[in-house]
Write a protein that holds these residues in place. Structure first.
Motif, PDB file in Angstrom:
ATOM      1  N   SER A  91       0.883  -1.079  -0.014  1.00 39.11           N
ATOM      2  CA  SER A  91       0.440  -0.143  -0.024  1.00 39.11           C
ATOM      3  C   SER A  91       0.554   1.130  -0.130  1.00 39.11           C
ATOM      4  N   SER A  92       2.090   1.256   0.720  1.00 36.21           N
ATOM      5  CA  SER A  92       2.935   2.792   1.132  1.00 36.21           C
ATOM      6  C   SER A  92       3.506   3.094  -0.526  1.00 36.21           C
ATOM      7  N   MET A  93       4.010   1.653  -1.281  1.00 35.71           N
ATOM      8  CA  MET A  93       4.335   1.872  -2.893  1.00 35.71           C
ATOM      9  C   MET A  93       3.334   2.133  -3.390  1.00 35.71           C
ATOM     10  N   SER A  94       2.672   1.044  -3.528  1.00 37.72           N
ATOM     11  CA  SER A  94       1.064   2.489  -4.256  1.00 37.72           C
ATOM     12  C   SER A  94       1.358   3.927  -3.889  1.00 37.72           C
ATOM     13  N   LEU A  95       0.698   4.043  -2.512  1.00 35.45           N
ATOM     14  CA  LEU A  95       0.628   5.365  -2.001  1.00 35.45           C
ATOM     15  C   LEU A  95       1.452   6.398  -2.995  1.00 35.45           C
ATOM     16  N   ILE A  96       2.577   6.524  -2.621  1.00 37.00           N
ATOM     17  CA  ILE A  96       4.210   6.940  -3.352  1.00 37.00           C
ATOM     18  C   ILE A  96       4.417   6.852  -4.192  1.00 37.00           C
ATOM     19  N   TYR A  97       3.650   5.938  -5.548  1.00 33.25           N
ATOM     20  CA  TYR A  97       3.747   6.131  -6.245  1.00 33.25           C
ATOM     21  C   TYR A  97       2.949   7.206  -7.018  1.00 33.25           C
ATOM     22  N   GLY A  98       1.419   7.384  -6.436  1.00 33.56           N
ATOM     23  CA  GLY A  98       0.501   8.184  -6.532  1.00 33.56           C
ATOM     24  C   GLY A  98       1.275   9.784  -6.519  1.00 33.56           C
ATOM     25  N   ILE A  99       1.387   9.592  -5.678  1.00 30.62           N
ATOM     26  CA  ILE A  99       2.856  11.241  -4.813  1.00 30.62           C
ATOM     27  C   ILE A  99       3.601  11.911  -5.898  1.00 30.62           C
ATOM     28  N   VAL A 100       3.755  10.461  -6.021  1.00 31.67           N
ATOM     29  CA  VAL A 100       5.340  10.661  -7.940  1.00 31.67           C
ATOM     30  C   VAL A 100       4.595  11.443  -8.165  1.00 31.67           C
ATOM     31  N   LEU A 101       3.140  11.328  -8.682  1.00 25.17           N
ATOM     32  CA  LEU A 101       2.588  11.439 -10.422  1.00 25.17           C
ATOM     33  C   LEU A 101       2.394  12.335  -9.977  1.00 25.17           C
ATOM     34  N   PHE A 102       1.770  12.958  -8.927  1.00 22.83           N
ATOM     35  CA  PHE A 102       0.844  14.050  -8.329  1.00 22.83           C
ATOM     36  C   PHE A 102       1.374  15.295  -8.491  1.00 22.83           C
ATOM     37  N   LEU A 103       2.700  15.120  -6.947  1.00 28.99           N
ATOM     38  CA  LEU A 103       3.396  16.112  -7.165  1.00 28.99           C
ATOM     39  C   LEU A 103       4.480  16.754  -8.792  1.00 28.99           C
ATOM     40  N   SER A 104       4.657  16.226  -9.126  1.00 24.21           N
ATOM     41  CA  SER A 104       5.327  16.534 -10.496  1.00 24.21           C
ATOM     42  C   SER A 104       4.997  17.332 -10.962  1.00 24.21           C
TER      43      SER A 104
END
Length: 213
Positions: free
Chosen positions: A189-202
């Motif tokens: 769950s953390s890796m999925s969330l981190i991936y989504g956060i990176v996409l958003f922040l970029s």
């Protein structure tokens, strides 16, 4: 993509998610979790109580296929734009990011049914980035824009790697060591969330840098 079409697309996604949630609750409470638990197709026998779950699965499948086709068609149309312009995306498309909240549904499905795949839905939080990308829709990609784009991606990656390091560090320090299954779920769950956060922040940082320029 037109504003009304994007609005209908988002509303349809929310409707399908609600129908699936209601049908899942109905299946668990009144139908012995049929079609939620792993089902052997060759042994399946239709029952009238299966109808809500079957309808919701068909709706979700049709919606996902339509969403994929629509996005690919939109991307294909954007190819006709000059290469020095950003693609045309309406900010309302960012509302699809709310699909990321379906990831929290995984805590219930795992505790009740030992199903973990809903945790992957945290990736959809990255769709919130479409809001900021839409704000920069059809923008001239000059040297300053390309520089800001690289800076935004680098900053987003740094935050992503930091969050990933903290997650691994927490596990290494013994977090959830009493239960290896929950440890694995935490990492998933953390890796999925981190991936989504990176996409958003970029996309967010790019919009921020462009606004300050």
């Amino acid at each position: 993509m037109k504003k009304n079409k994007i609005k209908n697309l988002v509303l349809a996604g929310i409707f399908c998610a609600l129908v699936l949630a209601v049908a899942s609750v109905h299946s668990v409470l009144y139908n012995d979790s049929r079609l939620i638990k792993p089902t052997v197709v060759s042994e399946y026998v239709f029952q009238l109580k299966d109808l809500p779950m079957l309808i919701s699965l068909v709706l979700v499948t049709v919606y996902v296929l339509y969403l994929v086709v629509t996005l690919f068609r939109s991307l294909w149309q954007n190819k006709s734009l000059p290469k020095n312009r950003t693609r045309k995306i309406h900010p309302m498309l960012g509302l699809l990011g709310f699909l990321g909240f379906l990831g929290f549904f995984g805590f219930w499905t795992y505790s009740e049914l030992e199903i973990i795949y809903p945790f992957f839905a945290f990736i959809f939080f990255g769709f919130f980035g479409f809001f900021f990308e839409g704000k920069l829709s059809d923008t001239l990609k000059d040297e300053l824009y390309e520089e800001n784009e690289k800076k935004a991606e680098l900053k987003a990656y740094k935050i992503g790697f930091l969050l990933l390091f903290l997650s691994i560090w927490a596990i290494a320090r013994g977090m959830l060591s009493w239960n290896l299954e929950w440890c694995a779920i935490f990492m998933l769950s953390s890796m999925s969330l981190i991936y989504g956060i990176v996409l958003f922040l970029s996309k967010y940082f790019l919009y921020k840098f462009e606004s300050e320029a």
